[in-house]
Design an enzyme around this catalytic site. Structure first.
Site, PDB file in Angstrom:
ATOM      1  N   HIS A 175       0.816  -1.209   0.000  1.00 26.07           N
ATOM      2  CA  HIS A 175       0.000   0.000   0.000  1.00 26.07           C
ATOM      3  C   HIS A 175       0.851   1.260   0.000  1.00 26.07           C
ATOM      4  O   HIS A 175       0.498   2.261  -0.618  1.00 26.07           O
ATOM      5  CB  HIS A 175      -0.953  -0.018   1.200  1.00 26.07           C
ATOM      6  N   GLU A 185     -25.187  -3.742 -26.617  1.00 32.17           N
ATOM      7  CA  GLU A 185     -24.443  -4.836 -25.980  1.00 32.17           C
ATOM      8  C   GLU A 185     -24.921  -6.201 -26.448  1.00 32.17           C
ATOM      9  O   GLU A 185     -24.370  -7.220 -26.065  1.00 32.17           O
ATOM     10  CB  GLU A 185     -24.627  -4.784 -24.463  1.00 32.17           C
ATOM     11  N   CYS A 215     -17.788   2.116 -25.036  1.00 30.21           N
ATOM     12  CA  CYS A 215     -17.416   2.217 -23.628  1.00 30.21           C
ATOM     13  C   CYS A 215     -16.976   0.867 -23.046  1.00 30.21           C
ATOM     14  O   CYS A 215     -16.632   0.773 -21.883  1.00 30.21           O
ATOM     15  CB  CYS A 215     -18.554   2.805 -22.797  1.00 30.21           C
TER      16      CYS A 215
HETATM   17  C1  PEP Z   1     -19.819  -3.671 -21.647  1.00 30.46           C
HETATM   18  O1  PEP Z   1     -20.544  -4.661 -21.571  1.00 30.46           O
HETATM   19  O2  PEP Z   1     -18.949  -3.503 -22.521  1.00 30.46           O
HETATM   20  C2  PEP Z   1     -19.944  -2.589 -20.646  1.00 30.46           C
HETATM   21  C3  PEP Z   1     -19.300  -1.450 -20.757  1.00 30.46           C
HETATM   22  O3  PEP Z   1     -20.722  -2.865 -19.559  1.00 30.46           O
HETATM   23  P1  PEP Z   1     -20.224  -3.755 -18.309  1.00 30.46           P
HETATM   24  O4  PEP Z   1     -18.799  -4.152 -18.572  1.00 30.46           O
HETATM   25  O5  PEP Z   1     -20.401  -2.915 -17.104  1.00 30.46           O
HETATM   26  O6  PEP Z   1     -21.169  -4.922 -18.393  1.00 30.46           O
HETATM   27 MG    MG Z   2     -22.244  -4.608 -20.219  1.00 31.10          MG
END
Ligand code: PEP
Ligand code: MG
Length: 761
Positions: free
Chosen positions: A379, A616, A687
């Site tokens: 840490h 997704e 994302c």
């Molecule tokens: C994904 O599925 O790419 C996403 C960003 O959501 P999570 O990873 O939180 O499921």
């Molecule tokens: Mg996801």
């Protein structure tokens, strides 16, 4: 058997005279119902000295009546551990915390040993690693609930072996910090030069300052059991109050606040660890003082951790010893936390710097840190990296003999500490320190600028975050806002959902950090690999294909209403946007929009909230054009899109290497999504983990993506990579990638793209 009873006795002298060598194995079998709680390791033990402590776990099953057997047969479950680094400090704390409200005795069995699952220290001491099979046994009225609670924690934190970009910010910091000299050993190689291991990279020059741990004298004699117990409780509450203040984020400078908060939270868990406290109370009952008892309890746990093969767990010994010091100082009536005065540009040298000592230092005056012992992921090392202070660990005890005031060069790129190296070396090192400060500032400044391709196409680079501390880290790394706030952080590890006020307060804190930058709040993405203890989700054959994401929210509309109200309350300068996870059909978006409009009417709010949809599922990608007609923007979650396209569980350890978002089938769905968005002039982001891979960035840009939302630590690299290529380069790359037969071929293609700008930076 009672503590202190003789376990074995034999005439060692007689044996030694008759045998050529004397070896006395003491075997405690796994099915004996007993376990070794503590033992004296790696040292000679004299006759009559304490050797080990064995405790009975449960009464042996009586042969005979089946009813008796049922009464003592615990509920049990076997699991494979998916925590990336096994059961180290954080997972152990989460597991222990999940049992707090439950009435059950819970044991975790692994590697031939067992531990009280309520004890962070005991869990860590098992040395469980990623992929180990473990068994949980619980008895008591909440036995089944306890199994469910632990299973939920294991399921919620499963992680496949990480590919760059999927690790958390803190782990990246530790890994980065370890890079250059991870394999080097410890000791001095020549006079005036000591070799160590890089814990935080960089170069520093300045006068040495030895920092010694406070020597705390502890009397052994007790003033009475009630008095000593009360003294221990008082000291622990004093330390607890201080740690709680620090966990709330008020004790350090900006750069280290996130790390300091996490460390304080880890110390809080240890402070209340039931095994540690029980062990101290046993010592007090045996006639020892509170200080003596606390020290004995901590040292025994530290010795167990130190004996493990896992370096990460051995490094948690620091935390235990830090806590020992804090409680002993509180017992002695000495406050800790007062800033230590250090000369300017000091290179602080110590055997092992405790996190609390480091926090107490005036960070602005410390140029570097050198430790005789310690590890790169301790840490204190993580904290040094977070404070941006170059640090070396494992320099060996010679470093403790460097006199205060000696000019030293701490080269935490090559893992070397140069002691009094001579004037010309000092001058050249100072010049390099000054030059690299300029360079660092340039890189940081470059990352702070808007991101554009070499020919000027604007690409937004935002950050994925899950807390206020991560929002701060994101901005330091040049994030242009938050492209994904995973609100699960508010909903997990608790027994009831967060109230509207609590959610609003958390979102507002993050919005304040981000200022006028975009804040994309994703509605709760529960279910699947993120089970939530208080949601009575049905037992599902395939949770990843069941009630998750927006489906869960629509199944518990009150939960969604509360969250929408909280999001709508985030006013001020932040550009708040809403993001819906796991959409597979247009009707789901329309249902949420209707609910949102109702709430806005109730609140008398006319302002439009931008509503985005996560792509997704292959269904959503294929319907992108329809979805884009009713959504304000699209954001591609490549983690789930890959799992559903390739029909490979994102947490499956054997498939992890093949679960590659650069698979051409996934890329074709990304291309289709971008086309759908373009048809309605919508903004399209990525994302998922793929957005954090600098290698993939040009490809995504070429496929028509406008925004990447990434792990904060990788943002400067992403920006440099994007700036190195023109849009037409990116488009040609994308066209070629779509025609590749598999992910390996796509990776090879992307890797062959020149990295001119990155090389420059
Ligand atoms: C994904 O599925 O790419 C996403 C960003 O959501 P999570 O990873 O939180 O499921
Ligand atoms: Mg996801």
């Amino acid at each position: 058997m009672r503590a202190g009873d003789v376990l074995l006795s034999f005439d060692l002298d007689l044996l030694a005279q008759r045998a050529r060598s004397v070896l006395t194995p003491v075997i405690v079998t796994a099915d004996s119902g007993c376990e070794i709680r503590k033992r004296n390791l790696d040292c000679a033990v004299a006759v009559g000295e304490w050797l080990m402590e064995i405790v009975a776990q449960q009464a042996p099953a009586a042969a005979g009546s089946p009813a008796d057997v049922t009464a003592i047969t615990p509920a049990a479950r076997r699991l494979t551990v998916g925590f990336e680094h096994g059961i180290h400090a954080r997972p152990a704390a989460l597991l222990a915390a999940s049992l707090r409200p439950l009435a059950a005795d819970v044991r975790l069995l692994a590697r031939g040993r067992q531990a009280n699952a309520r004890s962070t220290v005991a869990l860590m001491s098992l040395g469980v690693r990623h992929g180990d099979e473990i068994e949980i046994r619980a008895t008591g009225p909440d036995a089944e609930n306890a199994l469910d609670a632990l299973t939920a924690v294991f399921a919620a934190h499963e992680s496949p072996p990480a590919r760059a970009g999927t690790a958390s910010y803190r782990e990246l910091t530790a890994q980065d910090a370890r890079q250059p000299a991870a394999s080097s050993g410890a000791s001095a190689v020549a006079s005036g030069t000591l070799r160590g291991v890089v814990a935080s990279p960089g170069l520093a020059v300045g006068p040495a300052l030895q920092l010694r741990r406070p020597e705390i004298g502890v009397r052994e004699r007790s003033l009475g059991v009630p008095e000593e117990n009360a003294a221990l409780d008082r000291a622990r509450s004093e330390v607890r109050a201080r740690l709680e203040r620090r966990a709330l984020g008020g004790a350090t400078g900006d750069g280290a606040r996130g790390a300091a908060t996490e460390i304080a939270a880890a110390h809080l868990e240890l402070l209340d660890d039931p095994e540690l406290v029980a062990s101290a109370r046993t010592e007090i009952a045996a006639g020892r003082s509170a200080g003596f008892a606390w020290r004995a309890a901590v040292r025994a746990s530290a010795a167990t951790l130190e004996s493990l093969a896992d370096a990460r767990l051995r490094e948690r010994v620091d935390d235990l010893l830090d806590l020992e010091t804090q409680v002993l100082l509180a017992l002695a009536g000495n406050p800790v936390g007062a800033a230590t005065t250090v000369p300017e540009h000091a290179i602080v040298l110590a055997r092992e710097l405790l996190p609390s000592q480091l926090i107490a230092l005036d960070g602005a005056r410390v140029a570097g840190i050198g430790m005789a012992a310690g590890g790169a992921t301790s840490h204190a090392a993580i904290l040094a990296a977070a404070m941006g202070i170059p640090a070396l660990v494992a320099l060996g005890n010679e470093v403790l003999a460097v006199p205060d005031g000696t000019e030293v060069v701490l080269d935490a790129a090559n893992g070397v500490l140069e002691i009094a190296p001579g004037e010309s070396r000092l001058v050249s090192a100072r010049a390099r320190v000054a030059a690299s400060a300029v360079q660092r500032a340039a890189l940081a400044a470059a990352a702070q600028r808007e991101c554009r391709t070499a020919d000027g196409t604007r690409i937004e680079v935002l950050a994925n975050i899950g807390s206020v501390a991560e929002a701060q880290a994101a901005l330091r790394n040049g994030a242009e806002g938050c492209g994904l706030l995973r609100t699960e952080f508010l909903f997990l590890d608790r027994q009831s959902p967060p109230s509207e006020a609590e959610q609003t307060a958390e979102y507002l804190k993050i919005a304040e950090v981000l200022g006028a930058r975009p804040l994309t709040i994703r509605t709760l993405d529960a279910g699947g690999d993120k089970p939530i203890a208080y949601l009575p989700l049905p037992k599902e054959e395939n949770p990843a294909l069941g009630l998750r994401g927006v489906r869960t929210s629509l199944a518990w509309p009150q939960l969604l209403r509360t969250q929408l109200r909280a999001v709508l309350a985030v006013r001020g300068p932040a550009q708040c946007r809403l993001l819906l996870p796991m959409i597979s059909e247009v009707e789901e978006i329309e249902t949420v929009r209707t609910m949102l409009a109702e709430i806005q009417r109730e609140l008398g709010r006319a302002d439009a909230l931008s509503v985005g949809v996560m792509i997704e599922t292959p269904a959503a990608a294929l319907l992108a054009e329809r979805i884009a007609a009713v959504a304000d923007f699209l954001s591609i979650g490549t983690n789930d899109l890959t799992q559903y396209t390739l029909a490979m569980d994102r947490g499956h350890p054997q498939l992890a290497a093949r679960l590659d978002a650069l698979h051409p089938a996934v890329l074709r769905l990304i291309a289709r999504t971008a086309e759908g968005a373009r048809a309605h002039g919508r903004h399209v982001a990525v994302c998922g983990g793929l957005a954090s891979e600098p290698l993939a960035a040009p490809l995504l840009v070429g496929l028509g993506v406008h925004e990447l939302s990434a792990v904060p630590a990788l943002i400067p690299q992403l920006k440099a990579r994007i700036a190195s290529l023109s849009l037409s380069d990116c488009r040609s790359l994308a066209v070629e990638a779509l025609a590749q037969p598999n992910a390996t071929a796509v990776r090879a293609l992307a890797a062959a793209v020149p990295r001119a700008a990155e090389a420059r930076s």
